[in-house]
Motif scaffolding. Structure first.
Motif, PDB file in Angstrom:
ATOM      1  N   GLY A 122      -2.391  -6.626  -1.264  1.00 40.05           N
ATOM      2  CA  GLY A 122      -1.344  -7.998  -0.525  1.00 40.05           C
ATOM      3  C   GLY A 122      -2.376  -8.547   0.665  1.00 40.05           C
ATOM      4  O   GLY A 122      -2.292  -9.828   1.181  1.00 40.05           O
ATOM      5  N   LYS A 123      -3.110  -7.105   1.503  1.00 39.58           N
ATOM      6  CA  LYS A 123      -3.495  -7.545   2.714  1.00 39.58           C
ATOM      7  C   LYS A 123      -4.980  -8.612   2.703  1.00 39.58           C
ATOM      8  O   LYS A 123      -5.101  -9.698   2.651  1.00 39.58           O
ATOM      9  N   GLY A 159       8.128 -14.409   8.220  1.00 39.48           N
ATOM     10  CA  GLY A 159       7.653 -13.155   7.642  1.00 39.48           C
ATOM     11  C   GLY A 159       6.706 -12.623   8.296  1.00 39.48           C
ATOM     12  O   GLY A 159       6.716 -11.879   9.480  1.00 39.48           O
ATOM     13  N   ASN A 160       5.735 -12.804   6.909  1.00 39.34           N
ATOM     14  CA  ASN A 160       4.143 -11.729   7.316  1.00 39.34           C
ATOM     15  C   ASN A 160       3.620 -12.315   8.859  1.00 39.34           C
ATOM     16  O   ASN A 160       2.747 -11.369   9.104  1.00 39.34           O
ATOM     17  N   ARG A 161       3.807 -13.261   8.945  1.00 40.78           N
ATOM     18  CA  ARG A 161       3.139 -14.577  10.094  1.00 40.78           C
ATOM     19  C   ARG A 161       2.009 -14.338  10.123  1.00 40.78           C
ATOM     20  O   ARG A 161       0.930 -13.808  11.267  1.00 40.78           O
ATOM     21  N   GLY A 200       4.718 -18.280   7.468  1.00 45.75           N
ATOM     22  CA  GLY A 200       5.014 -16.590   5.920  1.00 45.75           C
ATOM     23  C   GLY A 200       3.679 -15.972   5.858  1.00 45.75           C
ATOM     24  O   GLY A 200       2.621 -15.396   6.825  1.00 45.75           O
ATOM     25  N   PRO A 201       3.326 -15.271   4.310  1.00 45.41           N
ATOM     26  CA  PRO A 201       4.255 -15.352   3.390  1.00 45.41           C
ATOM     27  C   PRO A 201       5.087 -14.110   3.290  1.00 45.41           C
ATOM     28  O   PRO A 201       5.799 -13.958   4.388  1.00 45.41           O
ATOM     29  N   ASN A 202       6.298 -13.738   2.557  1.00 49.46           N
ATOM     30  CA  ASN A 202       6.981 -12.918   2.818  1.00 49.46           C
ATOM     31  C   ASN A 202       8.333 -13.228   3.108  1.00 49.46           C
ATOM     32  O   ASN A 202       8.209 -12.593   4.193  1.00 49.46           O
ATOM     33  N   GLY A 211       0.822  -8.851   2.531  1.00 48.78           N
ATOM     34  CA  GLY A 211       1.010  -7.934   3.961  1.00 48.78           C
ATOM     35  C   GLY A 211       1.014  -6.174   3.867  1.00 48.78           C
ATOM     36  O   GLY A 211       1.311  -5.152   3.798  1.00 48.78           O
ATOM     37  N   GLU A 212       2.659  -6.720   3.623  1.00 47.35           N
ATOM     38  CA  GLU A 212       3.723  -6.052   3.888  1.00 47.35           C
ATOM     39  C   GLU A 212       4.146  -4.841   2.137  1.00 47.35           C
ATOM     40  O   GLU A 212       4.104  -3.872   2.568  1.00 47.35           O
TER      41      GLU A 212
END
Lengths: 202, 461
Positions: free
Chosen positions: B105-106, B187-189, B125-127, B99-100
């Motif tokens: 990515g989203k 991370g991206n939560r 996460g991820p990331n 997502g970032e």
């Protein structure tokens, strides 16, 4: 919602506002049953800083002066004019409501005027607040001494705490409220009176 | 709820690698070097053996596991995700590229979240750099071991939105033996969030304090509800960074313009008994004070020192509202003054700060701490353990530790100096005595313990 409607709305919940009267034309002033001196204000939702644009006249002392004030304000803005009884007090504060993206509705309290605008001496709490939260808010600002009767200027802290709790309750009951500015709120030994009010609904 | 994440019986490493530069190798290496005792299942189509572990060619070949760490790039992570989710209770996708990075990515995040839900697996996460649990040896973080250190086991649970900031913070205190019960990088939560973890660590007996680095709350109201519960049992310290933009019609109001999300968060913290830190140093300093120290009820502080100047600067910091903490220097009782003067140190100044001068010995400290501990006019003690004078020895650490453990008064320690002092600081840390390497940091620890006392009075029923 214009200022007059906003104050009517607040008054329904037991919040103190000055006695007021809306004049749509000069002839209305005959029916006005208020105690002089008065303040005359342009009544419009569009004008945000009324006194900056000449929309406020203080110390209106008689029916003649009231007619003059009406014609001056109505002449410039073409709007109705709100007359209110002028009140005496010791300290001006601001109470507000905003909607935060992560916490939702929050209530703000601070000292009025430059304390708010220059020093940003304000404090927030998420709504609903408890009495303990309200008391904590009064302690939380840097200028807290001003609320403790600085130089003999006494204020009614209970009335202020009560106002904060009422505003919190109003927002709980009316979640469509997006924001609110009660600015200034006049504190005296007796009461906390909302002198100007803006309420924004979503 | 997160027991199997913190203490997994088995871990699969998806994308395990022979190449020491790759995260797929580092995670395995971490598990070995941190003494992880559970089952380990490396997965890589090439098979073979890495670090003595048998490598499985396919995820299908491994038994169900508590935790899977996916060390593959984002695209491949999505590809293997369904196979992994079938086998795992918890999944940590390490890779960025979600997502970032934007729309694509989203989409990837949406896909893996759907799959995880379908198989009842939870994603961290991820990331993310993942998790580090010193007591169980689970460590998914990629750092160069020669240039950084992981802390040992301890009382602090650390939930962070930034992996790098979290690792740097832990690295910076590892040399003083500060320990952690758990470290989790959100991370991206996209699934597991700070609120669930706060609730979990709130009832985790191994964690004495929960610290958080947060840029934005997933659900601020839920955070407040949980924090209010947790703070009755244990302290919470939050380093909140970042401000969200305000918009909409309400921004035309004063209140809207003044109420950046930070000001509202600040009020929310006060309501739900959260202590706020403003940088990574404060975050851990406050955590140590709260994990080891006693809450202070009152605002009268007694200061003990062998260096006069240290006492004077401390007095300023304690009493000043502007550049200080707005507490008070205690008025010592006549009995305390008499005892110190007659029984302990005739050469000392028996006002507060108690300045024992460079002639002070370990025993003198013992006597003064004993007298202060029975003084009803004292709510807390700040004692400086300064090892630069001849009659002071390492024993002072034990003496202060004993008063910290057995005395009634909350104690904070200041220790100033170079290598030797830092070694003593580490010894205080091992003994779980809140000790700090500067006047300002020691005084701020006092304030935090006083704030904790106030929170307990206000919210603790």
């Amino acid at each position: 919602m214009n200022e007059y409607e906003a104050k009517k709305f607040l008054a329904r919940y037991g919040i103190s506002v000055p006695r007021g009267f809306v004049a749509r034309e000069e002839a209305d002033i005959e029916r006005m049953d208020l105690r002089y001196p008065l303040v005359a204000k342009v009544l419009s939702e569009e004008i945000l800083h009324k006194s900056d644009v000449g929309g406020v006249i203080l110390n209106v002392g008689s029916p003649e002066e009231a007619r003059d004030a009406f014609n001056r304000i109505n002449g410039i803005f073409g709007t109705p004019v709100l007359f209110e009884e002028m009140l005496r007090g010791n300290v001006e504060v601001i109470v507000g409501v905003t909607k935060d993206p992560s916490f939702g509705h929050a209530i703000m309290f601070g000292l009025g005027g430059i304390y708010t605008e220059i020093y940003r001496d304000v404090t927030f709490r998420v709504i609903p607040i408890t009495r303990g939260d309200a008391e904590h808010m009064l302690q939380d600002i840097k200028g807290r001494k001003i609320l403790e009767g600085y130089r003999g200027k006494k204020v009614n802290r209970e009335a202020l705490i009560d106002l904060l709790l009422k505003v919190s309750a109003i927002v709980e009951e009316n979640p469509e409220i997006e924001g609110m500015d009660l600015n200034p709120v006049l504190l005296s030994e007796e009461d906390a009176v909302v002198l100007d009010a803006k309420i924004v609904f979503s | 709820m997160f027991d199997r994440l913190i203490n997994p019986g088995s871990i699969a490493v998806i994308g395990a690698s022979h190449n020491p530069q790759k995260i797929g190798y580092v995670v395995l290496k971490n598990l070995v070097s941190h003494g992880y005792r559970g089952e380990v299942y490396p997965v890589n189509p090439k098979g073979g053996e890495i670090l003595g572990y048998k490598v499985y060619a396919n995820v299908e070949d491994i038994p169900p596991v508590d935790l899977s760490v996916i060390t593959l790039p984002a695209e491949l992570t999505v590809k293997v995700f369904e196979d992994v989710a079938k086998k795992s209770k918890f999944i940590i996708p390490i890779a960025g590229g979600f997502g970032e990075t934007g729309k694509e990515g989203k989409e990837r995040e949406k896909k893996i979240l759907e799959i995880a839900k379908k198989y009842n697996a939870r994603i961290i996460g991820p990331n993310t750099v993942g998790i580090y649990i010193p007591s169980t040896g689970v460590n998914t973080a990629l750092v160069v071991p020669e240039r950084s250190r992981f802390p040992g086991d301890g009382d602090i649970a650390f939930i962070t939105q930034s992996g790098a900031l979290g690792l740097l913070t832990m690295d910076s205190v590892a040399m003083y033996n500060v320990g952690f019960s758990a470290f989790i990088n959100l991370g991206n939560r996209i699934d597991v969030n700070e609120n669930e973890l706060l609730e979990f660590f709130g009832s985790d007996e191994r964690s004495k304090v929960v610290i958080m680095y947060i840029e934005s709350f997933r659900d601020g109201r839920e955070f407040m509800r949980i924090a209010r519960e947790v703070t009755r049992k244990k302290p919470i310290v939050v380093l909140k960074a970042g401000r969200t933009k305000r918009g909409g019609r309400a921004a035309s109001l004063h209140t809207g313009a003044l109420g950046g999300s930070d000001a509202v968060a600040d009020g929310a913290f006060k309501q739900c008994g959260v202590i706020r830190a403003y940088d990574e140093v404060e975050l851990v300093d406050y955590a140590r004070a709260l994990a080891y120290g006693k809450p202070i009820h009152g605002d009268r502080v007694a200061v003990v020192t062998s260096a006069g100047g240290v006492g004077v600067v401390t007095t300023d910091y304690i009493e000043s509202q502007e550049r200080g903490i707005g507490m008070k220097m205690a008025e010592l009782s006549e009995e305390t003054k008499r005892r110190i003067k007659e029984e302990v140190v005739p050469f000392a100044s028996v006002e507060n700060p108690v300045d024992m001068t460079a002639q002070a010995s370990d025993e003198d400290y013992d006597g003064v701490l004993e007298a202060l501990n029975s003084d009803p006019n004292v709510d807390a003690i700040l004692v400086y353990a300064l090892f630069q004078t001849p009659l002071i020895s390492e024993r002072l650490v034990d003496i202060i530790t004993r008063w910290h453990r057995e005395g009634d008064k909350p104690i904070v320690v200041g220790t100033i100096g170079s290598e030797f002092a830092m070694r003593m600081l580490a010894r205080f840390e091992e003994n779980k005595v809140p000790a700090y390497p500067s006047i300002e940091r020691a005084v701020k620890a006092l304030r935090v313990l006083r704030d904790r006392g106030e929170i307990l009075r206000r919210l603790g029923e």
